[in-house]
Design a protein around this motif. Structure first.
Motif, PDB file in Angstrom:
ATOM      1  N   GLY A  71      12.050  14.426   1.482  1.00  0.00           N
ATOM      2  CA  GLY A  71      11.373  14.359   0.184  1.00  0.00           C
ATOM      3  C   GLY A  71       9.938  13.896   0.304  1.00  0.00           C
ATOM      4  O   GLY A  71       9.043  14.437  -0.362  1.00  0.00           O
ATOM      5  N   VAL A  72       9.691  12.904   1.154  1.00  0.00           N
ATOM      6  CA  VAL A  72       8.325  12.426   1.378  1.00  0.00           C
ATOM      7  C   VAL A  72       7.472  13.552   1.945  1.00  0.00           C
ATOM      8  O   VAL A  72       6.357  13.809   1.470  1.00  0.00           O
ATOM      9  N   ILE A  73       7.978  14.221   2.956  1.00  0.00           N
ATOM     10  CA  ILE A  73       7.213  15.301   3.591  1.00  0.00           C
ATOM     11  C   ILE A  73       6.945  16.428   2.604  1.00  0.00           C
ATOM     12  O   ILE A  73       5.826  16.964   2.546  1.00  0.00           O
ATOM     13  N   ASN A  74       7.931  16.789   1.798  1.00  0.00           N
ATOM     14  CA  ASN A  74       7.722  17.853   0.804  1.00  0.00           C
ATOM     15  C   ASN A  74       6.689  17.450  -0.239  1.00  0.00           C
ATOM     16  O   ASN A  74       5.838  18.258  -0.627  1.00  0.00           O
ATOM     17  N   THR A  75       6.737  16.195  -0.677  1.00  0.00           N
ATOM     18  CA  THR A  75       5.763  15.714  -1.663  1.00  0.00           C
ATOM     19  C   THR A  75       4.351  15.702  -1.082  1.00  0.00           C
ATOM     20  O   THR A  75       3.398  16.159  -1.727  1.00  0.00           O
ATOM     21  N   VAL A  76       4.214  15.192   0.129  1.00  0.00           N
ATOM     22  CA  VAL A  76       2.896  15.157   0.773  1.00  0.00           C
ATOM     23  C   VAL A  76       2.403  16.572   1.049  1.00  0.00           C
ATOM     24  O   VAL A  76       1.222  16.873   0.848  1.00  0.00           O
ATOM     25  N   ARG A  77       3.285  17.472   1.494  1.00  0.00           N
ATOM     26  CA  ARG A  77       2.895  18.857   1.753  1.00  0.00           C
ATOM     27  C   ARG A  77       2.341  19.504   0.484  1.00  0.00           C
ATOM     28  O   ARG A  77       1.277  20.129   0.508  1.00  0.00           O
ATOM     29  N   ASP A  78       3.048  19.341  -0.642  1.00  0.00           N
ATOM     30  CA  ASP A  78       2.581  19.932  -1.903  1.00  0.00           C
ATOM     31  C   ASP A  78       1.212  19.390  -2.295  1.00  0.00           C
ATOM     32  O   ASP A  78       0.319  20.149  -2.674  1.00  0.00           O
ATOM     33  N   SER A  79       1.042  18.064  -2.188  1.00  0.00           N
ATOM     34  CA  SER A  79      -0.241  17.465  -2.545  1.00  0.00           C
ATOM     35  C   SER A  79      -1.353  17.908  -1.594  1.00  0.00           C
ATOM     36  O   SER A  79      -2.473  18.190  -2.027  1.00  0.00           O
ATOM     37  N   ALA A  80      -1.036  17.972  -0.305  1.00  0.00           N
ATOM     38  CA  ALA A  80      -2.037  18.389   0.683  1.00  0.00           C
ATOM     39  C   ALA A  80      -2.484  19.817   0.423  1.00  0.00           C
ATOM     40  O   ALA A  80      -3.695  20.107   0.426  1.00  0.00           O
ATOM     41  N   LEU A  81      -1.544  20.700   0.195  1.00  0.00           N
ATOM     42  CA  LEU A  81      -1.901  22.108  -0.047  1.00  0.00           C
ATOM     43  C   LEU A  81      -2.687  22.266  -1.343  1.00  0.00           C
ATOM     44  O   LEU A  81      -3.611  23.072  -1.410  1.00  0.00           O
ATOM     45  N   ASN A  82      -2.336  21.496  -2.369  1.00  0.00           N
ATOM     46  CA  ASN A  82      -3.065  21.556  -3.641  1.00  0.00           C
ATOM     47  C   ASN A  82      -4.484  21.010  -3.525  1.00  0.00           C
ATOM     48  O   ASN A  82      -5.333  21.318  -4.353  1.00  0.00           O
ATOM     49  N   ASN A  83      -4.731  20.183  -2.498  1.00  0.00           N
ATOM     50  CA  ASN A  83      -6.047  19.566  -2.336  1.00  0.00           C
ATOM     51  C   ASN A  83      -6.816  20.097  -1.132  1.00  0.00           C
ATOM     52  O   ASN A  83      -7.803  19.485  -0.710  1.00  0.00           O
ATOM     53  N   GLY A  84      -6.375  21.199  -0.553  1.00  0.00           N
ATOM     54  CA  GLY A  84      -7.104  21.834   0.544  1.00  0.00           C
ATOM     55  C   GLY A  84      -7.018  21.099   1.867  1.00  0.00           C
ATOM     56  O   GLY A  84      -7.878  21.277   2.734  1.00  0.00           O
ATOM     57  N   ILE A  85      -6.027  20.266   2.061  1.00  0.00           N
ATOM     58  CA  ILE A  85      -5.857  19.521   3.316  1.00  0.00           C
ATOM     59  C   ILE A  85      -5.007  20.367   4.252  1.00  0.00           C
ATOM     60  O   ILE A  85      -3.915  20.808   3.894  1.00  0.00           O
ATOM     61  N   VAL A  86      -5.509  20.592   5.462  1.00  0.00           N
ATOM     62  CA  VAL A  86      -4.803  21.460   6.414  1.00  0.00           C
ATOM     63  C   VAL A  86      -4.111  20.677   7.527  1.00  0.00           C
ATOM     64  O   VAL A  86      -3.338  21.243   8.296  1.00  0.00           O
ATOM     65  N   LYS A  87      -4.386  19.372   7.620  1.00  0.00           N
ATOM     66  CA  LYS A  87      -3.778  18.540   8.658  1.00  0.00           C
ATOM     67  C   LYS A  87      -3.601  17.136   8.105  1.00  0.00           C
ATOM     68  O   LYS A  87      -4.556  16.503   7.673  1.00  0.00           O
ATOM     69  N   VAL A  88      -2.357  16.651   8.085  1.00  0.00           N
ATOM     70  CA  VAL A  88      -2.069  15.284   7.644  1.00  0.00           C
ATOM     71  C   VAL A  88      -2.085  14.395   8.876  1.00  0.00           C
ATOM     72  O   VAL A  88      -1.409  14.677   9.867  1.00  0.00           O
ATOM     73  N   ASN A  89      -2.877  13.324   8.823  1.00  0.00           N
ATOM     74  CA  ASN A  89      -3.002  12.401   9.955  1.00  0.00           C
ATOM     75  C   ASN A  89      -2.154  11.139   9.799  1.00  0.00           C
ATOM     76  O   ASN A  89      -1.702  10.568  10.790  1.00  0.00           O
ATOM     77  N   LYS A  90      -1.965  10.709   8.554  1.00  0.00           N
ATOM     78  CA  LYS A  90      -1.271   9.440   8.337  1.00  0.00           C
ATOM     79  C   LYS A  90      -0.615   9.452   6.964  1.00  0.00           C
ATOM     80  O   LYS A  90      -1.185   9.941   5.993  1.00  0.00           O
ATOM     81  N   ILE A  91       0.584   8.870   6.913  1.00  0.00           N
ATOM     82  CA  ILE A  91       1.286   8.653   5.651  1.00  0.00           C
ATOM     83  C   ILE A  91       1.662   7.176   5.601  1.00  0.00           C
ATOM     84  O   ILE A  91       2.167   6.632   6.579  1.00  0.00           O
ATOM     85  N   LYS A  92       1.398   6.534   4.469  1.00  0.00           N
ATOM     86  CA  LYS A  92       1.795   5.137   4.308  1.00  0.00           C
ATOM     87  C   LYS A  92       2.841   5.041   3.205  1.00  0.00           C
ATOM     88  O   LYS A  92       2.613   5.483   2.083  1.00  0.00           O
ATOM     89  N   LEU A  93       3.986   4.457   3.558  1.00  0.00           N
ATOM     90  CA  LEU A  93       5.061   4.205   2.603  1.00  0.00           C
ATOM     91  C   LEU A  93       5.164   2.717   2.320  1.00  0.00           C
ATOM     92  O   LEU A  93       4.893   1.897   3.193  1.00  0.00           O
ATOM     93  N   VAL A  94       5.578   2.389   1.107  1.00  0.00           N
ATOM     94  CA  VAL A  94       5.884   1.015   0.738  1.00  0.00           C
ATOM     95  C   VAL A  94       7.377   0.977   0.427  1.00  0.00           C
ATOM     96  O   VAL A  94       7.870   1.775  -0.377  1.00  0.00           O
ATOM     97  N   ILE A  95       8.074   0.064   1.098  1.00  0.00           N
ATOM     98  CA  ILE A  95       9.527  -0.006   0.983  1.00  0.00           C
ATOM     99  C   ILE A  95       9.941  -1.444   0.721  1.00  0.00           C
ATOM    100  O   ILE A  95       9.643  -2.340   1.508  1.00  0.00           O
ATOM    101  N   GLY A  96      10.625  -1.658  -0.379  1.00  0.00           N
ATOM    102  CA  GLY A  96      11.171  -2.974  -0.679  1.00  0.00           C
ATOM    103  C   GLY A  96      12.474  -3.198   0.071  1.00  0.00           C
ATOM    104  O   GLY A  96      13.210  -2.255   0.343  1.00  0.00           O
ATOM    105  N   LYS A  97      12.744  -4.451   0.389  1.00  0.00           N
ATOM    106  CA  LYS A  97      13.959  -4.772   1.149  1.00  0.00           C
ATOM    107  C   LYS A  97      15.232  -4.401   0.407  1.00  0.00           C
ATOM    108  O   LYS A  97      16.255  -4.146   1.028  1.00  0.00           O
ATOM    109  N   LEU A  98      15.201  -4.353  -0.921  1.00  0.00           N
ATOM    110  CA  LEU A  98      16.386  -3.968  -1.684  1.00  0.00           C
ATOM    111  C   LEU A  98      16.528  -2.462  -1.864  1.00  0.00           C
ATOM    112  O   LEU A  98      17.487  -2.004  -2.469  1.00  0.00           O
TER     113      LEU A  98
END
Length: 115
Positions: free
Chosen positions: A9-36
């Motif tokens: 799901g993360v990859i699909n979301t980032v892919r959609d946003s990248a393609l919509n914004n003309g990004i052809v190479k993703v270098n870094k993804i930052k996730l925030v994850i709570g312990k719960l």
């Protein structure tokens, strides 16, 4: 292992946003994850490594994970405190047992970087 489907799901979301914004190479993804959130950072890293090599957009990309603690607010004294690994939901300030969880359930994409 729900981390694999989460990472898909993360990859699909980032892919959609990248393609919509003309990004052809993703270098870094930052996730925030709570312990719960019940998402294991090591398993997410493993899933990301398995999935990112299958897509040229994500090859050699880095996954950064910020893990957030469980934070509670006491309904009795309004004090805020962090729950450590013991998951004891008793206020350390007044011993109150009526607490609200105000942090630690996060699970979101903070940002991604690309070219």
């Amino acid at each position: 292992m729900h981390e694999l489907s989460l990472m898909e799901g993360v990859i699909n979301t980032v892919r959609d946003s990248a393609l919509n914004n003309g990004i052809v190479k993703v270098n870094k993804i930052k996730l925030v994850i709570g312990k719960l959130s019940m998402a294991l950072p090591d398993s997410l890293q493993f899933a990301f490594q398995a999935l990112n090599q299958q897509d040229k957009l994500f090859q050699d990309a880095v996954l950064e994970i910020e893990e957030r603690p469980v934070i509670c607010r006491c309904s009795t004294c309004a004090g805020e405190f962090t729950i450590e690994n013991n998951y004891c939901f008793i206020c350390p300030l007044c011993a109150g047992t009526k607490v609200d969880i105000i942090g630690g359930r996060e699970l979101f994409i903070d940002y991604f970087e690309g070219d």
